[in-house]
Design an enzyme around this catalytic site. Structure first.
Site, PDB file in Angstrom:
ATOM      1  N   ASP A 296     -67.064 -59.727  76.672  1.00 28.53           N
ATOM      2  CA  ASP A 296     -66.685 -58.865  77.801  1.00 28.53           C
ATOM      3  C   ASP A 296     -67.487 -59.231  79.040  1.00 28.53           C
ATOM      4  OD1 ASP A 296     -64.853 -57.311  76.415  1.00 28.53           O
ATOM      5  OD2 ASP A 296     -66.374 -55.871  75.775  1.00 28.53           O
TER       6      ASP A 296
ATOM      7  N   ARG B 219     -63.845 -57.054  64.602  1.00 28.02           N
ATOM      8  CA  ARG B 219     -63.506 -58.273  65.347  1.00 28.02           C
ATOM      9  C   ARG B 219     -64.508 -59.387  65.096  1.00 28.02           C
ATOM     10  NH1 ARG B 219     -62.849 -55.259  70.530  1.00 28.02           N
ATOM     11  NH2 ARG B 219     -62.025 -53.819  69.018  1.00 28.02           N
TER      12      ARG B 219
ATOM     13  N   ASP C  38     -66.125 -60.528  70.427  1.00 26.92           N
ATOM     14  CA  ASP C  38     -65.662 -59.864  71.631  1.00 26.92           C
ATOM     15  C   ASP C  38     -66.539 -60.371  72.765  1.00 26.92           C
ATOM     16  OD1 ASP C  38     -63.923 -58.058  72.756  1.00 26.92           O
ATOM     17  OD2 ASP C  38     -65.299 -56.381  72.591  1.00 26.92           O
TER      18      ASP C  38
ATOM     19  N   ARG D  30     -60.128 -64.622  66.710  1.00 26.91           N
ATOM     20  CA  ARG D  30     -59.978 -63.178  66.883  1.00 26.91           C
ATOM     21  C   ARG D  30     -58.511 -62.780  66.874  1.00 26.91           C
ATOM     22  NH1 ARG D  30     -61.894 -59.161  71.694  1.00 26.91           N
ATOM     23  NH2 ARG D  30     -60.461 -57.508  71.124  1.00 26.91           N
TER      24      ARG D  30
HETATM   25  O1  GSY Z   1     -66.645 -53.281  72.937  1.00 29.23           O
HETATM   26  C1  GSY Z   1     -66.915 -54.218  72.027  1.00 29.23           C
HETATM   27  C2  GSY Z   1     -66.422 -53.937  70.665  1.00 29.23           C
HETATM   28  N1  GSY Z   1     -67.009 -52.741  70.066  1.00 29.23           N
HETATM   29  C3  GSY Z   1     -68.279 -52.562  69.667  1.00 29.23           C
HETATM   30  C4  GSY Z   1     -69.438 -53.363  69.701  1.00 29.23           C
HETATM   31  O2  GSY Z   1     -69.442 -54.505  70.183  1.00 29.23           O
HETATM   32  N2  GSY Z   1     -70.575 -52.802  69.183  1.00 29.23           N
HETATM   33  C5  GSY Z   1     -70.606 -51.548  68.648  1.00 29.23           C
HETATM   34  N3  GSY Z   1     -71.733 -51.102  68.161  1.00 29.23           N
HETATM   35  N4  GSY Z   1     -69.500 -50.769  68.611  1.00 29.23           N
HETATM   36  C6  GSY Z   1     -68.359 -51.269  69.111  1.00 29.23           C
HETATM   37  N5  GSY Z   1     -67.164 -50.691  69.198  1.00 29.23           N
HETATM   38  C7  GSY Z   1     -66.359 -51.596  69.773  1.00 29.23           C
HETATM   39  S1  GSY Z   1     -64.705 -51.337  70.102  1.00 29.23           S
END
Ligand code: GSY
Length: 175
Positions: A98, A93, A96, A84
């Site tokens: 979290d 990315r 991710d 990443r």
């Molecule tokens: O917060 C995680 C990264 N992220 C995402 C995601 O994981 N899924 C969707 N659908 N939209 C996102 N926007 C971000 S930034």
């Protein structure tokens, strides 16, 4: 292992499913982490920066002897190992990872806020989370997860992509 944590996984670059598998395999490689439950995998419309490819998202629960801070370091290490790069803040990315919840703790440090500050606004988090634990208690939340989900307009942008306990490689996630 005495601590219970929920993690959200998201990816929209490269082989998205392989990225999820690799991240979970990496987590399972730590003897301080035990995988407890996995949601199905969902394909989701991007939220925030919308001019990017659709994501695969899922939620897992783990047991761990790591502190929340140590768990964050493990997540960041795995993100780095999978390649990443933090180019655009809300942008595409490879993976991710979290931390959504760590026990019932409220944590606010420079590096980490738990419960995750935006988790109740994101259908791509709430839907897989409710799949593995519908009646979960969120510290300081005033309503049920279902009630928060009802308020999110873009929940139709979250579609099942690979159902848990379905055929095939998804079995890789099982213990
Ligand atoms: O917060 C995680 C990264 N992220 C995402 C995601 O994981 N899924 C969707 N659908 N939209 C996102 N926007 C971000 S930034």
């Amino acid at each position: 292992m005495k601590n219970k944590a929920y993690l959200s996984l998201g990816t929209n670059l490269g082989d998205r499913f392989e990225n999820l598998v690799k991240a979970i395999e990496s987590l399972k490689g730590y003897h301080e982490i035990e995988l407890e439950a996995c949601s199905s995998v969902y394909e989701t419309d991007p939220v925030g920066y919308v001019d990017q490819d659709r994501f695969l998202n899922m939620v897992i629960s783990i047991r761990t002897s790591l502190t929340a801070r140590q768990l964050l370091e493990v997540c960041m290490r795995i993100e780095e190992e999978l390649g990443r790069k933090r180019l655009i803040r809300w942008g595409p990315r490879i993976i991710d990872l979290d931390i959504l919840l760590y026990n019932q703790e409220n944590i606010e440090t420079e590096k980490l806020t738990v419960p995750h500050p935006r988790m109740l606004e994101r259908a791509f988090v709430l839907i897989p989370l409710m799949e593995i634990q519908e009646n979960i208690q969120i510290p300081r939340a005033e309503k049920s997860l279902a009630a928060y989900l009802q308020e999110i307009p873009d929940r139709e942008g979250v579609q099942i992509w690979k159902r848990k306990n379905g055929e095939g490689v998804f079995a890789l996630f099982e213990n």
